[in-house]
Design a protein around this motif. Structure first.
Motif, PDB file in Angstrom:
ATOM      1  N   TYR A 185       0.812  -1.225   0.000  1.00  0.00           N
ATOM      2  CA  TYR A 185       0.000   0.000   0.000  1.00  0.00           C
ATOM      3  C   TYR A 185       0.850   1.281   0.000  1.00  0.00           C
ATOM      4  O   TYR A 185       0.599   2.202  -0.773  1.00  0.00           O
ATOM      5  CB  TYR A 185      -0.941  -0.026   1.216  1.00  0.00           C
ATOM      6  CG  TYR A 185      -1.658   1.267   1.469  1.00  0.00           C
ATOM      7  CD1 TYR A 185      -2.787   1.611   0.743  1.00  0.00           C
ATOM      8  CD2 TYR A 185      -1.200   2.160   2.444  1.00  0.00           C
ATOM      9  CE1 TYR A 185      -3.448   2.807   0.979  1.00  0.00           C
ATOM     10  CE2 TYR A 185      -1.851   3.358   2.690  1.00  0.00           C
ATOM     11  CZ  TYR A 185      -2.975   3.681   1.954  1.00  0.00           C
ATOM     12  OH  TYR A 185      -3.620   4.866   2.178  1.00  0.00           O
ATOM     13  N   ILE A 239     -11.785  10.209  -7.139  1.00  0.00           N
ATOM     14  CA  ILE A 239     -10.407  10.447  -7.588  1.00  0.00           C
ATOM     15  C   ILE A 239      -9.491  10.130  -6.411  1.00  0.00           C
ATOM     16  O   ILE A 239      -9.920  10.147  -5.255  1.00  0.00           O
ATOM     17  CB  ILE A 239     -10.166  11.905  -8.086  1.00  0.00           C
ATOM     18  CG1 ILE A 239     -10.788  12.931  -7.135  1.00  0.00           C
ATOM     19  CG2 ILE A 239     -10.611  12.100  -9.519  1.00  0.00           C
ATOM     20  CD1 ILE A 239     -10.478  14.389  -7.485  1.00  0.00           C
ATOM     21  N   PHE A 286     -16.574  19.442  -4.581  1.00  0.00           N
ATOM     22  CA  PHE A 286     -16.219  18.068  -4.197  1.00  0.00           C
ATOM     23  C   PHE A 286     -17.380  17.416  -3.438  1.00  0.00           C
ATOM     24  O   PHE A 286     -17.649  16.238  -3.600  1.00  0.00           O
ATOM     25  CB  PHE A 286     -14.960  18.073  -3.325  1.00  0.00           C
ATOM     26  CG  PHE A 286     -13.657  17.963  -4.091  1.00  0.00           C
ATOM     27  CD1 PHE A 286     -13.553  18.363  -5.416  1.00  0.00           C
ATOM     28  CD2 PHE A 286     -12.518  17.444  -3.477  1.00  0.00           C
ATOM     29  CE1 PHE A 286     -12.339  18.261  -6.112  1.00  0.00           C
ATOM     30  CE2 PHE A 286     -11.310  17.330  -4.155  1.00  0.00           C
ATOM     31  CZ  PHE A 286     -11.214  17.737  -5.475  1.00  0.00           C
ATOM     32  N   ASP A 331     -17.375  13.248   2.837  1.00  0.00           N
ATOM     33  CA  ASP A 331     -17.484  13.179   4.292  1.00  0.00           C
ATOM     34  C   ASP A 331     -17.214  14.580   4.801  1.00  0.00           C
ATOM     35  O   ASP A 331     -16.199  15.192   4.444  1.00  0.00           O
ATOM     36  CB  ASP A 331     -16.430  12.200   4.816  1.00  0.00           C
ATOM     37  CG  ASP A 331     -16.354  12.216   6.328  1.00  0.00           C
ATOM     38  OD1 ASP A 331     -17.073  11.431   6.946  1.00  0.00           O
ATOM     39  OD2 ASP A 331     -15.566  13.022   6.891  1.00  0.00           O
ATOM     40  N   ALA A 333     -13.674  15.033   6.580  1.00  0.00           N
ATOM     41  CA  ALA A 333     -12.491  14.813   5.729  1.00  0.00           C
ATOM     42  C   ALA A 333     -12.440  15.835   4.601  1.00  0.00           C
ATOM     43  O   ALA A 333     -11.365  16.340   4.255  1.00  0.00           O
ATOM     44  CB  ALA A 333     -12.507  13.402   5.155  1.00  0.00           C
ATOM     45  N   ASN A 350      -9.648  18.669   4.810  1.00  0.00           N
ATOM     46  CA  ASN A 350      -8.548  18.600   3.836  1.00  0.00           C
ATOM     47  C   ASN A 350      -8.467  19.861   2.985  1.00  0.00           C
ATOM     48  O   ASN A 350      -7.383  20.326   2.653  1.00  0.00           O
ATOM     49  CB  ASN A 350      -8.717  17.376   2.924  1.00  0.00           C
ATOM     50  CG  ASN A 350      -8.070  16.130   3.508  1.00  0.00           C
ATOM     51  OD1 ASN A 350      -6.849  16.028   3.598  1.00  0.00           O
ATOM     52  ND2 ASN A 350      -8.901  15.176   3.919  1.00  0.00           N
TER      53      ASN A 350
HETATM   54  C1  LIG Z   1      -9.153  18.178  -1.046  1.00  0.00           C
HETATM   55  C2  LIG Z   1      -9.435  16.820  -0.457  1.00  0.00           C
HETATM   56  C3  LIG Z   1     -10.747  16.428  -0.201  1.00  0.00           C
HETATM   57  C4  LIG Z   1     -11.007  15.185   0.373  1.00  0.00           C
HETATM   58  N1  LIG Z   1     -12.325  14.827   0.602  1.00  0.00           N
HETATM   59  C5  LIG Z   1     -12.588  13.636   1.212  1.00  0.00           C
HETATM   60  C6  LIG Z   1     -13.922  13.239   1.497  1.00  0.00           C
HETATM   61  O1  LIG Z   1     -14.888  13.983   1.261  1.00  0.00           O
HETATM   62  N2  LIG Z   1     -14.124  12.017   2.049  1.00  0.00           N
HETATM   63  C7  LIG Z   1     -13.087  11.173   2.376  1.00  0.00           C
HETATM   64  O2  LIG Z   1     -13.325  10.073   2.877  1.00  0.00           O
HETATM   65  N3  LIG Z   1     -11.825  11.543   2.140  1.00  0.00           N
HETATM   66  C8  LIG Z   1     -11.528  12.723   1.556  1.00  0.00           C
HETATM   67  N4  LIG Z   1     -10.231  13.056   1.306  1.00  0.00           N
HETATM   68  C9  LIG Z   1      -9.162  12.185   1.812  1.00  0.00           C
HETATM   69  C10 LIG Z   1      -8.645  11.103   0.843  1.00  0.00           C
HETATM   70  O3  LIG Z   1      -8.337  11.662  -0.392  1.00  0.00           O
HETATM   71  C11 LIG Z   1      -9.642   9.942   0.647  1.00  0.00           C
HETATM   72  O4  LIG Z   1     -10.066   9.458   1.897  1.00  0.00           O
HETATM   73  C12 LIG Z   1      -9.007   8.775  -0.101  1.00  0.00           C
HETATM   74  O5  LIG Z   1      -8.486   9.211  -1.332  1.00  0.00           O
HETATM   75  C13 LIG Z   1     -10.044   7.701  -0.317  1.00  0.00           C
HETATM   76  O6  LIG Z   1      -9.556   6.625  -1.060  1.00  0.00           O
HETATM   77  P1  LIG Z   1      -9.194   5.254  -0.338  1.00  0.00           P
HETATM   78  O7  LIG Z   1     -10.315   4.773   0.486  1.00  0.00           O
HETATM   79  O8  LIG Z   1      -8.681   4.316  -1.363  1.00  0.00           O
HETATM   80  O9  LIG Z   1      -8.029   5.722   0.634  1.00  0.00           O
HETATM   81  P2  LIG Z   1      -6.796   4.958   1.261  1.00  0.00           P
HETATM   82  O10 LIG Z   1      -5.565   5.603   0.783  1.00  0.00           O
HETATM   83  O11 LIG Z   1      -6.900   3.504   1.057  1.00  0.00           O
HETATM   84  O12 LIG Z   1      -6.915   5.280   2.824  1.00  0.00           O
HETATM   85  C14 LIG Z   1      -7.634   4.439   3.735  1.00  0.00           C
HETATM   86  C15 LIG Z   1      -8.673   5.274   4.436  1.00  0.00           C
HETATM   87  O13 LIG Z   1      -8.044   6.265   5.225  1.00  0.00           O
HETATM   88  C16 LIG Z   1      -8.806   7.468   5.237  1.00  0.00           C
HETATM   89  N5  LIG Z   1      -8.020   8.574   4.659  1.00  0.00           N
HETATM   90  C17 LIG Z   1      -7.009   8.475   3.784  1.00  0.00           C
HETATM   91  N6  LIG Z   1      -6.489   9.695   3.524  1.00  0.00           N
HETATM   92  C18 LIG Z   1      -7.190  10.575   4.252  1.00  0.00           C
HETATM   93  C19 LIG Z   1      -7.143  11.979   4.431  1.00  0.00           C
HETATM   94  N7  LIG Z   1      -6.258  12.759   3.805  1.00  0.00           N
HETATM   95  N8  LIG Z   1      -8.063  12.565   5.234  1.00  0.00           N
HETATM   96  C20 LIG Z   1      -8.985  11.815   5.894  1.00  0.00           C
HETATM   97  N9  LIG Z   1      -9.061  10.481   5.777  1.00  0.00           N
HETATM   98  C21 LIG Z   1      -8.192   9.863   4.971  1.00  0.00           C
HETATM   99  C22 LIG Z   1     -10.044   7.189   4.381  1.00  0.00           C
HETATM  100  O14 LIG Z   1     -11.084   6.832   5.233  1.00  0.00           O
HETATM  101  C23 LIG Z   1      -9.606   6.026   3.513  1.00  0.00           C
HETATM  102  O15 LIG Z   1     -10.672   5.224   3.085  1.00  0.00           O
HETATM  103  C24 LIG Z   1      -9.934  14.318   0.707  1.00  0.00           C
HETATM  104  C25 LIG Z   1      -8.624  14.711   0.438  1.00  0.00           C
HETATM  105  C26 LIG Z   1      -8.371  15.948  -0.144  1.00  0.00           C
HETATM  106  C27 LIG Z   1      -6.951  16.328  -0.422  1.00  0.00           C
END
Ligand SMILES: Cc1cc2nc3c(=O)[nH]c(=O)nc-3n(C[C@H](O)[C@H](O)[C@H](O)COP(=O)(O)OP(=O)(O)OC[C@H]3O[C@@H](n4cnc5c(N)ncnc54)[C@H](O)[C@@H]3O)c2cc1C
Length: 435
Positions: free
Chosen positions: A220, A337, A364, A372, A375, A379
């Motif tokens: 990962y 994305i 977004f 969320d 988040a 962010n």
């Molecule tokens: C501008 C911006 C807006 C975002 N908006 C959201 C949103 O509305 N909802 C959301 O769930 N995440 C958001 N994120 C955080 C993050 O981009 C996503 O959680 C992540 O890309 C989801 O894909 P994944 O489940 O494969 O993440 P993985 O990389 O597999 O991470 C595992 C889990 O960790 C948590 N996580 C990871 N990165 C972050 C982070 N930076 N902040 C908070 N939690 C995180 C999520 O719950 C995610 O499912 C945002 C990030 C940015 C930069």
């Protein structure tokens, strides 16, 4: 006479590790399980965006469908009502002589306000909230919420040092308490889609099984920054956002994987990212309204000039930046994305386009399936330099990001980032100038 209970479902659309259902399963009561679809979700807000875009709507309906089927198997049903939640629920409570309302506690101020309003309207009804959305309960945090560290790293260190156990709950076998019949009902239709992410708690469990059956968790950290590729990150965010799965369940699955397979920096990093999620949740609770304010937690206003054409170009993917265009087109097409893509697009809106970050956050909110409140707005504030970033904001150099993450232009071409409509940033006509 047994108690009459109404469960107001919100972002907790699952049966397993849902402490509210686990508790209800042991009680002698008559039960109504209700989800309210708020018409405001589909109307333009202050930022001229609809909180629920098409991808999110579809995922929600899939999640409700799966839950309804599972509830029917347990002798219950799910009532989906449409209308303004407070007045609708108030009417239900009065008509059905409800003694107690149970619900999952919310982290967003708007959602909290709705519960408070409902309580104020139903003074003779008992209200019982449960924290189910986070790894830890507020009381289990190793500090008072007022002492929440200002940045992520000290938060993480304190929480890791406290080493509180993370144990998901299971739902006892058998039927749930018998239903109270409500007159207003909306049958949920099954919706299928071609996308990899299908709403619902069974789909979430299937993804959990599939993701942890392979070697992906052990790589990962090396793949998580890629712009494309389903398996490069966990993809749990969509299910987490609707509560189709809990953060505890994902965290526990990582620990099981570590025990049965490999424990390395990558497996640790999934837990690390879940702690980011956790941090933003508690930050949102503490920040209240300031989560949405232009200045955020800072005292200075970011410098912006609002140009509607720039914002429209960003939303539509017709900016002078092919990588950003590709990102926005992927977002508009799929509702998802990667994290890196979000950072690049957000930084572009703030730094290259000089726009008000709240418009980007609202866009977004509309487009992301995994939206969320904590988040997303947390962010965005972080990148705009008004949030919890110790460095005071992030500027991602688009050229460098392109060279590093899309050197051959495969991602940009896939999403047609070199749009024909791409123009210079502002196209002012002489007729636009005041004489
Ligand atoms: C501008 C911006 C807006 C975002 N908006 C959201 C949103 O509305 N909802 C959301 O769930 N995440 C958001 N994120 C955080 C993050 O981009 C996503 O959680 C992540 O890309 C989801 O894909 P994944 O489940 O494969 O993440 P993985 O990389 O597999 O991470 C595992 C889990 O960790 C948590 N996580 C990871 N990165 C972050 C982070 N930076 N902040 C908070 N939690 C995180 C999520 O719950 C995610 O499912 C945002 C990030 C940015 C930069």
């Amino acid at each position: 006479m047994s108690k009459r209970i109404l469960y107001w479902l919100q972002n907790d659309l699952r049966l397993t590790d849902n402490p509210v259902f686990s508790d209800l399963a042991t009680r002698q009561c008559a039960l109504d399980v209700v989800f309210v679809i708020n018409p405001h979700w589909f109307k333009n807000n202050n930022y001229q965006q609809k909180p629920y875009g098409i991808h999110k709507q579809q995922f929600l309906m899939q999640s409700l469908y799966e839950l309804q089927q599972a509830l029917i198997e347990r002798g219950q049903t799910l009532h989906v009502l449409e209308g303004e939640p407070v007045s609708l629920l108030k009417a239900c409570i009065n008509e059905q002589n409800i003694d107690e309302v149970v619900y999952s506690e919310q982290f967003g101020v708007y959602e909290q306000r709705q519960i408070s309003l409902l309580k104020a309207h139903c003074l003779n009804t008992q209200f019982t909230g449960t924290q189910q959305d986070t790894l830890f309960k507020q009381n289990d945090l190793p500090f008072d919420l007022s002492e929440l560290p200002k940045h992520f790293t000290p938060f993480r260190k304190k929480v890791e040092a406290a080493n509180s156990p993370i144990t998901p709950t299971t739902l006892p076998n058998g039927l749930l308490p018998k239903p109270i019949t409500l007159s207003a009902k909306k049958p949920i239709e099954r919706i299928t889609n071609k996308g990899a992410m299908h709403g619902g708690f069974n789909s979430a469990q299937a993804h959990l099984k599939q993701y942890f059956a392979g070697a992906m968790p052990s790589t990962y950290k090396t793949t998580r920054n890629e712009l494309d590729g389903f398996n490069n990150t966990t993809k749990f965010s969509t299910w987490l956002a609707f509560g189709c799965i809990s953060a505890k369940q994902v965290y526990k699955a990582v620990e099981n994987y570590e025990q049965c397979n490999t424990a390395n920096e990558s497996t640790y990093w999934i837990k690390f990212e879940l702690l980011w999620r956790e941090y933003f949740k508690w930050h949102a609770l503490k920040a209240g309204n300031t989560l949405f304010s232009f200045k955020g937690q800072k005292q200075t206003k970011p410098l912006t000039t609002f140009t509607p054409t720039r914002f429209a170009a960003w939303c539509n993917g017709t900016t002078p930046y092919p990588l950003v265009n590709a990102i926005m087109k992927e977002l508009n097409t799929t509702g998802y994305i990667s994290n890196r893509a979000r950072q690049i697009a957000a930084s572009c809106l703030v730094n290259e386009l000089g726009l008000d970050w709240r418009y980007g956050a609202a866009y977004f909110e509309q487009q992301l399936i995994d939206y969320d409140v904590a988040a997303n707005w947390g962010n965005w504030q972080y990148i705009a330099g008004v949030g919890v970033d110790p460095r005071g904001g992030r500027h991602f150099n688009i050229q460098k990001q392109t060279a590093q993450f899309d050197p051959e232009g495969i991602y940009t071409n896939k999403w047609h980032g070199h749009s024909n409509k791409t123009q210079q940033l502002d196209h002012l006509n002489e007729v636009d100038w005041p004489i």
